[in-house]
Structures are given as C-alpha cells and as structure tokens.
Design a protein around this motif. Structure first.
Motif, PDB file in Angstrom:
ATOM      1  N   LYS A 171     -62.812 -75.442 -19.879  1.00 19.56           N
ATOM      2  CA  LYS A 171     -61.592 -76.054 -20.309  1.00 19.56           C
ATOM      3  C   LYS A 171     -60.949 -77.230 -19.317  1.00 19.56           C
ATOM      4  O   LYS A 171     -60.518 -77.746 -19.830  1.00 19.56           O
ATOM      5  N   THR A 172     -61.601 -77.148 -18.226  1.00 19.54           N
ATOM      6  CA  THR A 172     -61.117 -77.920 -17.126  1.00 19.54           C
ATOM      7  C   THR A 172     -61.581 -79.158 -17.365  1.00 19.54           C
ATOM      8  O   THR A 172     -62.893 -79.301 -17.397  1.00 19.54           O
ATOM      9  N   PRO A 173     -60.882 -80.461 -17.062  1.00 20.11           N
ATOM     10  CA  PRO A 173     -61.716 -81.769 -17.231  1.00 20.11           C
ATOM     11  C   PRO A 173     -62.602 -81.845 -16.243  1.00 20.11           C
ATOM     12  O   PRO A 173     -62.346 -81.307 -15.138  1.00 20.11           O
ATOM     13  N   PRO A 174     -63.796 -82.443 -16.380  1.00 14.80           N
ATOM     14  CA  PRO A 174     -64.828 -82.676 -15.387  1.00 14.80           C
ATOM     15  C   PRO A 174     -64.280 -83.517 -13.987  1.00 14.80           C
ATOM     16  O   PRO A 174     -64.581 -83.110 -13.096  1.00 14.80           O
ATOM     17  N   ASN A 175     -63.372 -84.419 -14.038  1.00 13.82           N
ATOM     18  CA  ASN A 175     -62.733 -85.090 -13.184  1.00 13.82           C
ATOM     19  C   ASN A 175     -61.604 -84.365 -12.240  1.00 13.82           C
ATOM     20  O   ASN A 175     -61.286 -84.982 -11.315  1.00 13.82           O
ATOM     21  N   SER A 176     -61.237 -83.339 -12.678  1.00 14.43           N
ATOM     22  CA  SER A 176     -60.147 -82.609 -12.221  1.00 14.43           C
ATOM     23  C   SER A 176     -60.615 -81.935 -10.781  1.00 14.43           C
ATOM     24  O   SER A 176     -61.709 -81.670 -10.625  1.00 14.43           O
ATOM     25  N   GLN A 177     -59.823 -81.978  -9.905  1.00  7.30           N
ATOM     26  CA  GLN A 177     -60.285 -81.233  -8.706  1.00  7.30           C
ATOM     27  C   GLN A 177     -59.832 -79.799  -8.653  1.00  7.30           C
ATOM     28  O   GLN A 177     -58.532 -79.509  -9.003  1.00  7.30           O
ATOM     29  N   ARG A 178     -60.797 -79.051  -8.137  1.00  4.27           N
ATOM     30  CA  ARG A 178     -60.314 -77.804  -8.029  1.00  4.27           C
ATOM     31  C   ARG A 178     -60.165 -77.171  -6.656  1.00  4.27           C
ATOM     32  O   ARG A 178     -60.942 -78.028  -5.785  1.00  4.27           O
ATOM     33  N   ASN A 179     -59.583 -76.241  -6.535  1.00  2.00           N
ATOM     34  CA  ASN A 179     -59.407 -75.408  -4.999  1.00  2.00           C
ATOM     35  C   ASN A 179     -60.464 -74.553  -5.051  1.00  2.00           C
ATOM     36  O   ASN A 179     -60.175 -73.445  -5.002  1.00  2.00           O
ATOM     37  N   TRP A 180     -61.461 -75.021  -4.203  1.00  2.00           N
ATOM     38  CA  TRP A 180     -62.706 -73.963  -4.270  1.00  2.00           C
ATOM     39  C   TRP A 180     -62.441 -73.342  -2.705  1.00  2.00           C
ATOM     40  O   TRP A 180     -63.162 -72.241  -2.622  1.00  2.00           O
ATOM     41  N   GLU A 181     -61.731 -73.602  -1.825  1.00  2.00           N
ATOM     42  CA  GLU A 181     -61.418 -73.002  -0.764  1.00  2.00           C
ATOM     43  C   GLU A 181     -60.406 -71.792  -1.011  1.00  2.00           C
ATOM     44  O   GLU A 181     -59.541 -71.792  -1.543  1.00  2.00           O
ATOM     45  N   VAL A 182     -61.021 -70.779  -0.141  1.00  2.00           N
ATOM     46  CA  VAL A 182     -60.241 -69.760  -0.193  1.00  2.00           C
ATOM     47  C   VAL A 182     -59.488 -69.477   1.268  1.00  2.00           C
ATOM     48  O   VAL A 182     -59.978 -69.590   2.113  1.00  2.00           O
ATOM     49  N   SER A 183     -58.249 -69.010   1.082  1.00  2.00           N
ATOM     50  CA  SER A 183     -57.520 -68.668   2.373  1.00  2.00           C
ATOM     51  C   SER A 183     -58.100 -67.753   2.996  1.00  2.00           C
ATOM     52  O   SER A 183     -58.520 -66.923   2.779  1.00  2.00           O
TER      53      SER A 183
ATOM     54  N   ALA B 154     -59.787 -64.131   1.964  1.00  2.00           N
ATOM     55  CA  ALA B 154     -61.080 -63.668   2.109  1.00  2.00           C
ATOM     56  C   ALA B 154     -61.102 -62.348   3.138  1.00  2.00           C
ATOM     57  O   ALA B 154     -61.840 -61.727   2.807  1.00  2.00           O
ATOM     58  N   ILE B 155     -59.986 -62.171   4.059  1.00  2.00           N
ATOM     59  CA  ILE B 155     -60.086 -60.905   4.603  1.00  2.00           C
ATOM     60  C   ILE B 155     -59.836 -59.863   3.944  1.00  2.00           C
ATOM     61  O   ILE B 155     -60.602 -58.679   3.797  1.00  2.00           O
ATOM     62  N   LYS B 156     -58.746 -59.873   2.868  1.00  2.00           N
ATOM     63  CA  LYS B 156     -58.478 -58.992   1.980  1.00  2.00           C
ATOM     64  C   LYS B 156     -59.719 -58.558   1.074  1.00  2.00           C
ATOM     65  O   LYS B 156     -59.957 -57.400   0.939  1.00  2.00           O
ATOM     66  N   ARG B 157     -60.369 -59.680   0.674  1.00  2.00           N
ATOM     67  CA  ARG B 157     -61.725 -59.220  -0.339  1.00  2.00           C
ATOM     68  C   ARG B 157     -62.592 -58.481   0.511  1.00  2.00           C
ATOM     69  O   ARG B 157     -63.237 -57.537  -0.008  1.00  2.00           O
ATOM     70  N   THR B 158     -62.772 -58.761   1.690  1.00  2.69           N
ATOM     71  CA  THR B 158     -63.801 -58.133   2.547  1.00  2.69           C
ATOM     72  C   THR B 158     -63.403 -56.815   2.668  1.00  2.69           C
ATOM     73  O   THR B 158     -64.122 -55.681   2.533  1.00  2.69           O
ATOM     74  N   LYS B 159     -62.181 -56.403   3.128  1.00  5.28           N
ATOM     75  CA  LYS B 159     -61.710 -55.127   3.245  1.00  5.28           C
ATOM     76  C   LYS B 159     -61.835 -54.332   1.974  1.00  5.28           C
ATOM     77  O   LYS B 159     -62.242 -53.058   2.143  1.00  5.28           O
ATOM     78  N   GLU B 160     -61.431 -54.729   0.825  1.00  7.59           N
ATOM     79  CA  GLU B 160     -61.860 -54.196  -0.372  1.00  7.59           C
ATOM     80  C   GLU B 160     -63.075 -53.883  -0.664  1.00  7.59           C
ATOM     81  O   GLU B 160     -63.529 -52.691  -1.152  1.00  7.59           O
ATOM     82  N   TYR B 161     -64.060 -54.738  -0.338  1.00 10.31           N
ATOM     83  CA  TYR B 161     -65.468 -54.629  -0.583  1.00 10.31           C
ATOM     84  C   TYR B 161     -65.973 -53.388   0.368  1.00 10.31           C
ATOM     85  O   TYR B 161     -66.478 -52.576  -0.229  1.00 10.31           O
ATOM     86  N   VAL B 162     -65.514 -53.476   1.540  1.00 15.20           N
ATOM     87  CA  VAL B 162     -66.003 -52.379   2.632  1.00 15.20           C
ATOM     88  C   VAL B 162     -65.340 -51.011   1.955  1.00 15.20           C
ATOM     89  O   VAL B 162     -65.973 -50.043   2.025  1.00 15.20           O
ATOM     90  N   PHE B 163     -63.953 -50.897   1.741  1.00 13.87           N
ATOM     91  CA  PHE B 163     -63.427 -49.621   1.233  1.00 13.87           C
ATOM     92  C   PHE B 163     -64.262 -49.097   0.000  1.00 13.87           C
ATOM     93  O   PHE B 163     -64.364 -48.005  -0.084  1.00 13.87           O
ATOM     94  N   ASN B 164     -64.376 -49.886  -1.026  1.00 12.77           N
ATOM     95  CA  ASN B 164     -65.196 -49.547  -2.243  1.00 12.77           C
ATOM     96  C   ASN B 164     -66.548 -49.034  -1.635  1.00 12.77           C
ATOM     97  O   ASN B 164     -67.191 -47.957  -2.324  1.00 12.77           O
ATOM     98  N   GLN B 165     -67.196 -49.471  -0.758  1.00 14.23           N
ATOM     99  CA  GLN B 165     -68.737 -49.144  -0.382  1.00 14.23           C
ATOM    100  C   GLN B 165     -68.555 -47.780   0.270  1.00 14.23           C
ATOM    101  O   GLN B 165     -69.493 -47.006   0.071  1.00 14.23           O
ATOM    102  N   GLY B 166     -67.541 -47.740   1.003  1.00 15.30           N
ATOM    103  CA  GLY B 166     -67.409 -46.273   1.561  1.00 15.30           C
ATOM    104  C   GLY B 166     -67.192 -45.211   0.719  1.00 15.30           C
ATOM    105  O   GLY B 166     -67.428 -44.082   1.012  1.00 15.30           O
TER     106      GLY B 166
END
Length: 145
Positions: free
Chosen positions: A91-103, A107-119
């Motif tokens: 849906k997004t136009p090819p020339n639009s800029q996307r924010n690919w960077e993650v704060s 990143a810390i929150k997602r890492t903690k969730e991953y480690v918790f789920n693996q545990g």
C-alpha cells in the motif's frame, strides 16, 4: 476306685488337650486375620501412590493440551501479522520514507520478550515426567536410571 480315678484323669487330660487345640486354632485364625489386614494396608499404600501419579499425569496432559493450543494461536497470529505487514508494504508508495530504525528501548523490550518466551518453553520441556525403564534393552540411549 482306681478305675474311677483313672477315668477321671483321662477325661481331664482329654479336656485339656481339646482346650489347647482350641486355643491354638484360635491363635492361628487371629494370625491369619492380622496377616490379611497388613496385606490390605500395603495394597492401600500402593493404590494411593498410583492415584497420585494418575493425577499428576492428568495435570501434565492438560498442560500439554493448553500449550499446544497456545502454540497454534501464536502461529496463527504470527502468520496474520506477517500477511498484514506484507499487505501494508504493497500500500505504501515506493518513494515514501519508512522509519526502519527501532528505538533502543523497543529493541530491549523485544529481546526481553524473546528470552522470556524461550525460558518458558524450556521450563515446559523439563516438566515432563521421566519414568525409569524396566530393562536396559527397552530404554532409549541415555535414558537409563
């Protein structure tokens, strides 16, 4: 007279033997009844242990069923999110800029969730009951106790 005395002693002797035999058979019956009661107590102890193990097995099977359902749901949600993300990309136009960077916090929150789920997955795998194998030939490699 001696004949009368001898008959009296014989009668008393026979009565004493009869009494002794009666006491012996009564004692034998009591010993048999006591043995039966002890055997019943032993059977009860094993029945209680078996019932406890059956309850544990039922709880584990229920937990496994719940975990299986959660796994199916998580897979379906992940698939839906992936499909939605793919649809959003189209849906997004090819020339639009996307924010690919993650704060960094994200990143810390997602890492903690991953480690918790693996545990959690490891905890569930380790909760499985392992029963000793009756013979070494029937055991898988490394499962002998």
């Amino acid at each position: 007279m001696t004949t009368e005395k001898s008959t009296t002693w014989e009668t008393r002797s026979q009565a004493s033997c009869s009494s002794l035999r009666s006491r012996a058979s009564t004692g034998s019956a009591a010993a048999k009844a006591r043995a039966k009661a002890e055997a019943a107590k032993a059977r009860l102890a094993f029945i209680e242990q078996e019932a406890d193990l059956k309850l544990q097995k039922a709880k584990l099977e229920a937990s496994m069923e719940i975990l299986s359902s959660k796994k199916e749901i998580a897979a379906a949600v992940a698939e839906a999110e992936a499909l939605e993300a793919a649809a959003d990309l189209g849906k997004t136009p090819p020339n639009s800029q996307r924010n690919w960077e993650v704060s960094p916090l994200e990143a810390i929150k997602r890492t903690k969730e991953y480690v918790f789920n693996q545990g959690q997955q490891l905890d569930v795998e380790h909760q499985q009951v392992t029963l000793p194998c009756p013979t070494a030939a029937s055991c898988p490699a490394g499962a002998q106790s």
